[in-house]
Scaffold this motif. Structure first.
Motif, PDB file in Angstrom:
ATOM      1  N   VAL A   5       8.024  -2.146  -6.784  1.00  0.00           N
ATOM      2  CA  VAL A   5       8.264  -0.812  -7.308  1.00  0.00           C
ATOM      3  C   VAL A   5       9.644  -0.286  -6.904  1.00  0.00           C
ATOM      4  O   VAL A   5      10.311   0.381  -7.681  1.00  0.00           O
ATOM      5  CB  VAL A   5       7.159   0.148  -6.820  1.00  0.00           C
ATOM      6  CG1 VAL A   5       7.419   1.547  -7.323  1.00  0.00           C
ATOM      7  CG2 VAL A   5       5.807  -0.355  -7.289  1.00  0.00           C
ATOM      8  N   LYS A  41       2.898   2.411 -11.607  1.00  0.00           N
ATOM      9  CA  LYS A  41       3.209   2.781 -10.227  1.00  0.00           C
ATOM     10  C   LYS A  41       4.582   3.419 -10.136  1.00  0.00           C
ATOM     11  O   LYS A  41       4.769   4.404  -9.418  1.00  0.00           O
ATOM     12  CB  LYS A  41       3.130   1.536  -9.332  1.00  0.00           C
ATOM     13  CG  LYS A  41       1.757   1.322  -8.721  1.00  0.00           C
ATOM     14  CD  LYS A  41       1.797   0.371  -7.518  1.00  0.00           C
ATOM     15  CE  LYS A  41       1.865  -1.079  -7.962  1.00  0.00           C
ATOM     16  NZ  LYS A  41       1.584  -2.030  -6.843  1.00  0.00           N
ATOM     17  N   ARG A  42       5.543   2.901 -10.886  1.00  0.00           N
ATOM     18  CA  ARG A  42       6.895   3.426 -10.786  1.00  0.00           C
ATOM     19  C   ARG A  42       6.989   4.862 -11.286  1.00  0.00           C
ATOM     20  O   ARG A  42       7.714   5.684 -10.768  1.00  0.00           O
ATOM     21  CB  ARG A  42       7.855   2.541 -11.573  1.00  0.00           C
ATOM     22  CG  ARG A  42       9.317   2.943 -11.405  1.00  0.00           C
ATOM     23  CD  ARG A  42       9.712   2.793  -9.961  1.00  0.00           C
ATOM     24  NE  ARG A  42      11.045   3.315  -9.668  1.00  0.00           N
ATOM     25  CZ  ARG A  42      11.282   4.554  -9.279  1.00  0.00           C
ATOM     26  NH1 ARG A  42      10.261   5.399  -9.185  1.00  0.00           N
ATOM     27  NH2 ARG A  42      12.498   4.952  -8.984  1.00  0.00           N
ATOM     28  N   LEU A  43       6.233   5.150 -12.342  1.00  0.00           N
ATOM     29  CA  LEU A  43       6.300   6.481 -12.950  1.00  0.00           C
ATOM     30  C   LEU A  43       5.245   7.426 -12.388  1.00  0.00           C
ATOM     31  O   LEU A  43       5.223   8.609 -12.745  1.00  0.00           O
ATOM     32  CB  LEU A  43       6.147   6.379 -14.464  1.00  0.00           C
ATOM     33  CG  LEU A  43       7.330   5.750 -15.196  1.00  0.00           C
ATOM     34  CD1 LEU A  43       7.041   5.621 -16.677  1.00  0.00           C
ATOM     35  CD2 LEU A  43       8.589   6.585 -14.974  1.00  0.00           C
ATOM     36  N   GLY A  44       4.359   6.906 -11.561  1.00  0.00           N
ATOM     37  CA  GLY A  44       3.349   7.780 -10.969  1.00  0.00           C
ATOM     38  C   GLY A  44       2.304   8.238 -11.961  1.00  0.00           C
ATOM     39  O   GLY A  44       1.769   9.338 -11.838  1.00  0.00           O
ATOM     40  N   ILE A  45       2.003   7.406 -12.949  1.00  0.00           N
ATOM     41  CA  ILE A  45       0.929   7.737 -13.876  1.00  0.00           C
ATOM     42  C   ILE A  45      -0.190   6.723 -13.733  1.00  0.00           C
ATOM     43  O   ILE A  45       0.020   5.601 -13.284  1.00  0.00           O
ATOM     44  CB  ILE A  45       1.436   7.771 -15.336  1.00  0.00           C
ATOM     45  CG1 ILE A  45       1.958   6.415 -15.770  1.00  0.00           C
ATOM     46  CG2 ILE A  45       2.493   8.816 -15.505  1.00  0.00           C
ATOM     47  CD1 ILE A  45       2.590   6.436 -17.133  1.00  0.00           C
ATOM     48  N   ILE A  85      12.620  -1.143  -9.297  1.00  0.00           N
ATOM     49  CA  ILE A  85      12.604  -0.800 -10.716  1.00  0.00           C
ATOM     50  C   ILE A  85      13.489   0.410 -10.949  1.00  0.00           C
ATOM     51  O   ILE A  85      13.268   1.474 -10.385  1.00  0.00           O
ATOM     52  CB  ILE A  85      11.168  -0.513 -11.183  1.00  0.00           C
ATOM     53  CG1 ILE A  85      10.285  -1.731 -10.934  1.00  0.00           C
ATOM     54  CG2 ILE A  85      11.154  -0.116 -12.647  1.00  0.00           C
ATOM     55  CD1 ILE A  85       8.834  -1.512 -11.271  1.00  0.00           C
ATOM     56  N   ALA A  99       3.116  -2.209 -12.887  1.00  0.00           N
ATOM     57  CA  ALA A  99       4.399  -1.872 -12.286  1.00  0.00           C
ATOM     58  C   ALA A  99       4.958  -0.589 -12.893  1.00  0.00           C
ATOM     59  O   ALA A  99       5.470   0.277 -12.180  1.00  0.00           O
ATOM     60  CB  ALA A  99       5.384  -3.029 -12.475  1.00  0.00           C
ATOM     61  N   LEU A 155       7.143 -11.731 -13.016  1.00  0.00           N
ATOM     62  CA  LEU A 155       7.070 -10.277 -13.184  1.00  0.00           C
ATOM     63  C   LEU A 155       7.624  -9.596 -11.950  1.00  0.00           C
ATOM     64  O   LEU A 155       7.263  -9.944 -10.829  1.00  0.00           O
ATOM     65  CB  LEU A 155       5.613  -9.843 -13.393  1.00  0.00           C
ATOM     66  CG  LEU A 155       4.967 -10.296 -14.700  1.00  0.00           C
ATOM     67  CD1 LEU A 155       3.515  -9.885 -14.726  1.00  0.00           C
ATOM     68  CD2 LEU A 155       5.712  -9.703 -15.861  1.00  0.00           C
ATOM     69  N   ARG A 156       8.459  -8.607 -12.195  1.00  0.00           N
ATOM     70  CA  ARG A 156       9.012  -7.860 -11.071  1.00  0.00           C
ATOM     71  C   ARG A 156       8.108  -6.672 -10.788  1.00  0.00           C
ATOM     72  O   ARG A 156       8.207  -5.634 -11.426  1.00  0.00           O
ATOM     73  CB  ARG A 156      10.418  -7.380 -11.390  1.00  0.00           C
ATOM     74  CG  ARG A 156      11.361  -8.537 -11.669  1.00  0.00           C
ATOM     75  CD  ARG A 156      12.781  -8.070 -11.720  1.00  0.00           C
ATOM     76  NE  ARG A 156      12.950  -6.971 -12.660  1.00  0.00           N
ATOM     77  CZ  ARG A 156      13.449  -5.807 -12.332  1.00  0.00           C
ATOM     78  NH1 ARG A 156      13.850  -5.603 -11.110  1.00  0.00           N
ATOM     79  NH2 ARG A 156      13.564  -4.864 -13.222  1.00  0.00           N
ATOM     80  N   TYR A 216      12.141  15.249 -15.351  1.00  0.00           N
ATOM     81  CA  TYR A 216      11.372  14.199 -14.698  1.00  0.00           C
ATOM     82  C   TYR A 216      11.174  14.512 -13.222  1.00  0.00           C
ATOM     83  O   TYR A 216      10.053  14.450 -12.700  1.00  0.00           O
ATOM     84  CB  TYR A 216      12.063  12.846 -14.860  1.00  0.00           C
ATOM     85  CG  TYR A 216      11.363  11.731 -14.149  1.00  0.00           C
ATOM     86  CD1 TYR A 216      10.155  11.251 -14.616  1.00  0.00           C
ATOM     87  CD2 TYR A 216      11.881  11.170 -12.988  1.00  0.00           C
ATOM     88  CE1 TYR A 216       9.486  10.235 -13.963  1.00  0.00           C
ATOM     89  CE2 TYR A 216      11.226  10.153 -12.327  1.00  0.00           C
ATOM     90  CZ  TYR A 216      10.034   9.695 -12.818  1.00  0.00           C
ATOM     91  OH  TYR A 216       9.373   8.696 -12.150  1.00  0.00           O
ATOM     92  N   LEU A 259       8.343  -5.910 -17.341  1.00  0.00           N
ATOM     93  CA  LEU A 259       7.471  -5.314 -16.332  1.00  0.00           C
ATOM     94  C   LEU A 259       6.013  -5.384 -16.781  1.00  0.00           C
ATOM     95  O   LEU A 259       5.706  -5.367 -17.968  1.00  0.00           O
ATOM     96  CB  LEU A 259       7.849  -3.850 -16.106  1.00  0.00           C
ATOM     97  CG  LEU A 259       9.094  -3.560 -15.285  1.00  0.00           C
ATOM     98  CD1 LEU A 259       9.220  -2.055 -15.085  1.00  0.00           C
ATOM     99  CD2 LEU A 259       9.031  -4.251 -13.940  1.00  0.00           C
ATOM    100  N   SER A 260       5.137  -5.420 -15.805  1.00  0.00           N
ATOM    101  CA  SER A 260       3.706  -5.327 -16.086  1.00  0.00           C
ATOM    102  C   SER A 260       3.308  -3.865 -16.215  1.00  0.00           C
ATOM    103  O   SER A 260       4.039  -2.963 -15.805  1.00  0.00           O
ATOM    104  CB  SER A 260       2.899  -5.972 -14.967  1.00  0.00           C
ATOM    105  OG  SER A 260       2.994  -5.192 -13.785  1.00  0.00           O
ATOM    106  N   ARG A 273       8.747  17.342 -12.860  1.00  0.00           N
ATOM    107  CA  ARG A 273       7.361  16.946 -13.101  1.00  0.00           C
ATOM    108  C   ARG A 273       6.767  16.283 -11.867  1.00  0.00           C
ATOM    109  O   ARG A 273       5.669  16.609 -11.431  1.00  0.00           O
ATOM    110  CB  ARG A 273       7.291  15.982 -14.282  1.00  0.00           C
ATOM    111  CG  ARG A 273       5.961  15.269 -14.400  1.00  0.00           C
ATOM    112  CD  ARG A 273       5.940  14.287 -15.563  1.00  0.00           C
ATOM    113  NE  ARG A 273       4.819  13.380 -15.484  1.00  0.00           N
ATOM    114  CZ  ARG A 273       4.864  12.157 -14.962  1.00  0.00           C
ATOM    115  NH1 ARG A 273       6.000  11.705 -14.467  1.00  0.00           N
ATOM    116  NH2 ARG A 273       3.791  11.396 -14.925  1.00  0.00           N
ATOM    117  N   ARG A 274       7.521  15.341 -11.294  1.00  0.00           N
ATOM    118  CA  ARG A 274       7.021  14.650 -10.102  1.00  0.00           C
ATOM    119  C   ARG A 274       6.817  15.629  -8.959  1.00  0.00           C
ATOM    120  O   ARG A 274       5.843  15.554  -8.212  1.00  0.00           O
ATOM    121  CB  ARG A 274       8.004  13.542  -9.684  1.00  0.00           C
ATOM    122  CG  ARG A 274       8.182  12.453 -10.722  1.00  0.00           C
ATOM    123  CD  ARG A 274       6.906  11.686 -10.957  1.00  0.00           C
ATOM    124  NE  ARG A 274       6.399  10.983  -9.803  1.00  0.00           N
ATOM    125  CZ  ARG A 274       6.608   9.699  -9.549  1.00  0.00           C
ATOM    126  NH1 ARG A 274       7.307   8.975 -10.392  1.00  0.00           N
ATOM    127  NH2 ARG A 274       6.096   9.120  -8.471  1.00  0.00           N
TER     128      ARG A 274
END
Lengths: 168, 168
Positions: free
Chosen positions: B28, A88-92, B31, A85, B24-25, B42, A81-82, B45-46
């Motif tokens: 979002v 964005k996925r983790l929301g940070i 993932i 990515a 690269l995938r 987790y 992953l970049s 937190r979100r």
DNA sequence: CGCAATTGTTGTCGTCAACAACAATCTTTC
DNA sequence: GAAAGATTGTTGTTGACGACAACAATTGCG
């Protein structure tokens, strides 16, 4: 209706010594929260504080904090992953992820590999050392999760996960 | 390893950018979170992030943040409390409460009255202005709470409050 | 080609929790 | 009643964290 603006006396009727500067009531258990008991945000804030403290303590021996654990887990499950990515996925914030990865890379848990298809981005991978370390982290994290279960109950934890699934 | 799939694609599935190929995938939605989906921390937190942002936004016109609201509410419901009592009840550091109260006192919402029975401590009270202001804050906070209800559902919000009641 | 968008990075700002230390003041104990 | 210890408010520091803004390098697209 939950809260009308009328200042009706709350559930418990604590003896309000209306006098200014009268005796101070320091008994924590008797202090009413008033409108706060109806706010999900307050309960969630207290709960998150407790749960993070337990996580940090339980993973204290390996010095891994919740955010670091989430980054490692996502990279481990999705190699290549970049940074964008993952962020964005983790929301940070991607700016914040830079420092996170700097730390994890210094500890030889993660490596940034320059992508050949997009020279701007890095492909994130766990090192071999990071892979075995993550396995250990997961065991400790599972122990932490058992603490949560003991705290709020097995069924309640399940329901909680289900209710909040839309935020993950 | 663990293939956690079947992500129920929720509401917004806007436009998957037809970006570059399989290198690269970045998508979002695809993932996987792996072990994170089983961690209450987790999700919490979100959720807390979302709920605090909505609170701050909803009470943005009056410039009141969640912690300030909690302090005002507790003082309003328990006039005469000491700073230590408020700090202990809300689970915040007494050092932090100092700055909170400095700000609220500057805005003429709270006043510190020197206690006659214990010259170390202050008895905390809302000003008349603070009392009317708090009523307005509570109306806005109720609107915020309706946002929460719309987000996770009425019954789920009730269950959440019940599950986390032991932390309040 | 030229221009907008993306990616990683650096930097700043403000919030927040966790400590540590201190003076003033209470409380306990001898 | 005085010394020792505890409590209260205060100041300061540290670090994690979220939110922004700006920047160079690079990519994508018209």
């Amino acid at each position: 209706m939950t809260t009308s603006l009328a200042r009706t006396d709350t559930s418990t009727s604590p003896r309000k010594r209306a006098g200014n500067g009268a005796a101070l009531r320091d008994d924590v258990d008797q202090i009413g929260l008033d409108a706060l008991v109806g706010h999900a945000g307050y309960a969630v804030r207290r709960f998150q504080l407790w749960i993070f403290q337990d996580f940090i303590k339980t993973l204290g021996a390996v010095d891994i904090r919740p955010t670091q654990y989430s980054v490692l887990t996502v990279i481990g499950a999705n190699p290549g992953l970049s940074q964008m990515a993952v962020a964005k996925r983790l929301g940070i914030e991607r700016a914040r992820l830079v420092h996170l990865l700097d730390s994890l890379e210094q500890r030889r848990l993660v490596k940034r590999i320059k992508s050949k298809t997009d020279r701007r981005s890095h492909a994130l991978h766990l090192t071999a050392q990071g892979d075995t370390a993550l396995a250990k982290f997961k065991r400790l994290a599972a122990a932490h999760e058992r603490h949560v279960e003991e705290k709020i109950g097995r069924a309640n934890r399940e329901q909680l996960l289900q209710i909040l699934a839309c935020f993950t």
